[in-house]
Write an enzyme that holds these catalytic residues in place. Structure first.
Site, short mmCIF file in Angstrom:
data_model
loop_
_atom_site.label_atom_id
_atom_site.label_comp_id
_atom_site.label_asym_id
_atom_site.label_seq_id
_atom_site.Cartn_x
_atom_site.Cartn_y
_atom_site.Cartn_z
N GLU B 71 0.80 -1.23 0.00
CA GLU B 71 0.00 0.00 0.00
C GLU B 71 0.83 1.27 0.00
O GLU B 71 0.48 2.24 -0.66
CB GLU B 71 -0.96 0.02 1.20
CG GLU B 71 -2.24 -0.79 1.03
CD GLU B 71 -2.03 -2.28 1.14
OE1 GLU B 71 -0.90 -2.72 1.44
OE2 GLU B 71 -3.00 -3.03 0.94
N HIS B 140 -11.01 -6.15 9.98
CA HIS B 140 -11.61 -6.12 8.65
C HIS B 140 -13.05 -5.61 8.65
O HIS B 140 -13.78 -5.84 7.70
CB HIS B 140 -11.61 -7.53 8.01
CG HIS B 140 -10.25 -8.02 7.62
ND1 HIS B 140 -9.33 -8.43 8.55
CD2 HIS B 140 -9.65 -8.14 6.41
CE1 HIS B 140 -8.23 -8.81 7.92
NE2 HIS B 140 -8.39 -8.65 6.63
#
Lengths: 318, 342, 87
Positions: B71, B140
């Site tokens: 990322e 998540h």
């Protein structure tokens, strides 16, 4: 305790904050940037001023920005660590290795647009352990991007000598893990840097992918202005002074037949430009306090429209 | 034949939120070569929450880029490409993954315009799948609305319906400033994560833009004001249905945009109802609920008779179904909060 | 309009790589009474893990939804009825 006080008060004088001095690292800036055009992108870390000058950043406006003035490159909002000159595609930033991914991104843009511009990311030898650097190497290699990563090895990351924090002795060996060429220039010599950079920049421009270059330089002063460098042995500081790349280049020029008068002129010319920039910057106004609230965005907060569209929406569950 | 006169003006076609979002992206990509999408599993897979379905088939692998699990590198690359004038859309597969790359987001994407005195702009969109309710646990299931809204420099939008998803996406791509576009997984209309009734709405065929900083009154009411966003717009509307049977008429305001924040619409409503209920699928403390209450108090303290904050408590989101249901607010929680204000 | 003018909306082709005989309608994109052009996607169905669109066989009006959202269907089943334009 002796040496614990900074050598002087950083709030005196025209520079409002700290400053990271690049004296001694000039060869890395000059040797690489000689191969670059205005449309090539350079990102640099918190010690960028030699690179900025070599890249052609507006010297007056850079100085005014370091002095925190309204007519500086960033209207006084960025300062010495966050200099942006879009005319020559230069940007520096203050988080270690942070400039590596955006440089890869500029290279990505060049590749997508099918131009032959390249990107160069400068970083210190202390940055080669940072995730952003390592990820950028992979990203550049897997995407075959026209970017050169230039490690300036000045042996010290603030007070950390290289061997205490990094596993490899030769930083450019990191390239071996990433399917890209790596090369180290052991001498703090502008001509040697120029030669190595010609190869690396040329490789990128010819669309043959990224390179990792490591350059030996010497930090003439402390990590920041006022750093008393109590961690650094005297012999190390003296040795650095003795290897100054500017003196070395002067010797090379003399050996090539350039006379002292000419060398004197070159120096005087450069000093005059710097004096002129400092004088100009000193005359520039400080920004008005209200300006602190401006320039967060280039468009209005609402985006590209400020009115709701007018549709007749049939049905819907609400 | 006469009945078709009115119907022609109306829009018959409905889309799921994911299709509406993709339609906007596809239109912008057709119109401008400089728009491209980058993310994990966005090419052949079409995005794990359907954010790019069909795009690779139309635009190819160069413009719909699968990136490594990296990322910092690819979000930072998006910043660099944007500063060169391209218009990247970069995706965080789960907003929870922002942690590994937050430096490029909040120190570069968000700040470069300001630090350059407006001389540099970062015309990128950062898309991110947010939200829970399907037992994906603490790492998540977050929305992190407060985290992204808090740090200055990014515009932050949260669509709750297909119609808004398309209009906000067109604006986000065309805007020269960085926009964080947070799409709730359960609103997308995915087979394995069914959406409630509500997010699938009529969507005009043509391109259109919805302004940022503009909240939308989804349901008018006189007794209480429910301010919310994302999935909870639909839970609030369910609660309002149930409340109306009990004689309580609730107004539901969909924020749509966290930065800029439309406090005017909220204040106007509070001046009518006096009762403020803020519903947020993010942690209670130091977040959206506190911000809305404080903003209203700043401007209309005298009009406030009652305040309720309905949010995820300050705990990591648990895995097991009864535990997750306990912490994520539902329509009953909203109804109870509104009732307490009356 | 006569009943014989209407056209069945069905899944064009059952996928090869599934074992199941049954699918589920996941989303309708046009409501009863709504218009669609030929080739417009009318609904999305799911057969095991495969997601497919069902397209309008002609331009016209969707007059009746036979299998609603979450409803099950088999190969060949009529999912809805359409009346083509000009009929």
């Amino acid at each position: 305790m002796e040496g614990k006080q900074p050598a002087f008060d950083i709030s005196a004088g025209p520079i409002p904050g700290e400053l990271h001095l690049a004296a001694g690292q000039e060869a890395a800036g000059a040797g690489v940037c000689q191969h670059l055009r205005d449309d090539d992108t350079v990102t640099a870390p918190h010690r960028p001023h030699h690179v900025a000058i070599a890249k052609g950043v507006d010297l007056k406006r850079m100085t005014a920005e370091i002095f925190g003035r309204e007519t500086g490159l960033g209207k006084g909002k960025g300062g010495h660590m966050h200099l942006f000159d879009p005319e020559v595609n230069f940007a520096c930033s203050g988080i270690i290795a942070e400039g590596c991914p955006p440089a890869a991104g500029a290279a990505l843009a060049a590749k997508k647009r099918n131009t032959d511009s390249v990107a160069v990311a400068y970083l210190g030898e202390g940055a080669i352990d940072q995730g952003a650097f390592l990820e950028s190497l992979n990203f550049a290699a897997v995407r075959d991007l026209p970017v050169v990563f230039v490690i300036e090895d000045n042996d010290w990351a603030i007070s950390m000598p290289k061997e205490r924090v990094t596993d490899v002795e030769v930083g450019s060996d990191r390239a071996d893990g990433f399917d890209m060429p790596g090369r180290r220039v052991d001498a703090d010599d502008a001509v040697a840097v120029y030669d190595a950079a010609r190869e690396a920049v040329g490789r990128a421009r010819d669309r043959n992918g990224p390179t990792l270059l490591e350059l030996q330089v010497h930090r003439r002063m402390g990590h920041f202005m006022g750093d008393p460098e109590t961690y650094r042995p005297d012999e190390d500081q003296e040795a650095a002074a003795a290897r100054d790349s500017i003196e070395r280049l002067a010797e090379d020029l003399r050996a090539a037949g350039v006379d002292d008068a000419r060398l004197s002129d070159l120096r005087a010319d450069a000093e005059a430009r710097v004096e002129e920039a400092i004088e100009w910057a000193n005359e520039q106004p400080k920004p008005a306090p209200a300006a602190a609230h401006e320039d967060m965005w280039v468009n209005p907060g609402t985006g590209v429209t400020d009115s709701e569209p007018d549709f007749d929406l049939a049905g819907g569950d609400d | 034949m006469s009945e078709t006169v009115d119907r022609e003006r109306a829009i018959d076609r409905e889309l799921t939120m994911s299709r509406a979002m993709v339609e906007a992206i596809a239109t912008e990509m057709r119109d401008d070569e400089e728009v491209f999408y980058m993310g994990e599993d966005v090419a052949d897979y079409g995005g794990i929450f359907d954010s790019t379905q069909g795009l690779r088939e139309e635009f190819g692998y160069d413009r719909v880029m699968d990136v490594p699990i990296s990322e910092t590198a690819y979000l930072g690359a998006a910043v660099g490409a944007a500063q060169e004038g391209m218009r990247p859309i970069a995706e965080l597969m789960f907003v929870d993954f922002f942690g590994v790359a937050m430096d490029q987001i909040y120190n570069q994407m968000a700040k470069n315009t300001y630090m350059s005195g407006g001389n540099v702009s970062v015309p990128m969109v950062l898309t991110a799948a947010v939200g829970g309710t399907y037992n994906d646990a603490a790492q998540h299931s977050q929305t992190l609305y407060g985290t992204f809204a808090h740090v200055p420099g990014m515009k932050v939008v949260v669509p709750s319906t297909a119609y808004e998803a398309k209009g906000l996406m067109h604006n986000a791509i065309r805007d020269d400033d960085p926009v964080v576009y947070m799409f709730h997984k359960r609103l997308m209309g995915i087979g394995w994560l069914p959406a409630p009734d509500g997010p699938k709405t009529p969507v005009p065929e043509e391109a259109y833009t919805i302004p940022f900083g503009s909240a939308d009154v989804k349901r008018e009411g006189a007794d209480a004001t429910i301010v919310t966003l994302g999935l909870h717009v639909h839970r609030a509307l369910d609660a309002a249905e149930s409340l109306s049977e009990a004689g309580i008429d609730a107004e539901v305001i969909d924020l749509r945009s966290l930065v800029p924040l439309d406090t005017d619409t909220i204040v106007e409503s509070i001046e009518k109802t006096g009762a403020l209920v803020v519903v947020d699928e993010d942690y209670r403390s130091y977040g959206v609920t506190g911000e809305i209450v404080a903003s209203v108090a700043d401007e209309a303290l005298g009009a406030l008779d009652a305040v309720e904050r309905v949010a995820i408590p300050d705990v990591p989101i648990p895995y097991s179904r009864p535990l997750e249901n306990e912490v994520v607010p539902d329509a009953d929680d909203i109804e109870a909060a509104v009732t307490r204000t009356q | 309009m006569a009943e014989s003018d209407r056209v069945a909306v069905t899944l064009a082709e059952w996928p090869d790589d599934v074992d199941s005989d049954e699918g589920v309608v996941v989303n309708w994109f046009v409501r009863e009474g709504g218009r669609a052009d030929a080739g417009d996607s009318l609904c999305e169905v799911q057969i095991e893990k495969v997601s497919l669109d069902v397209y309008a066989p002609a331009a016209g009006r969707l007059t009746e939804v036979v299998v609603g959202e979450d409803g099950e269907f088999a190969d060949g089943d009529t999912l809805a009825w359409m009346v083509p334009d000009g009929g």
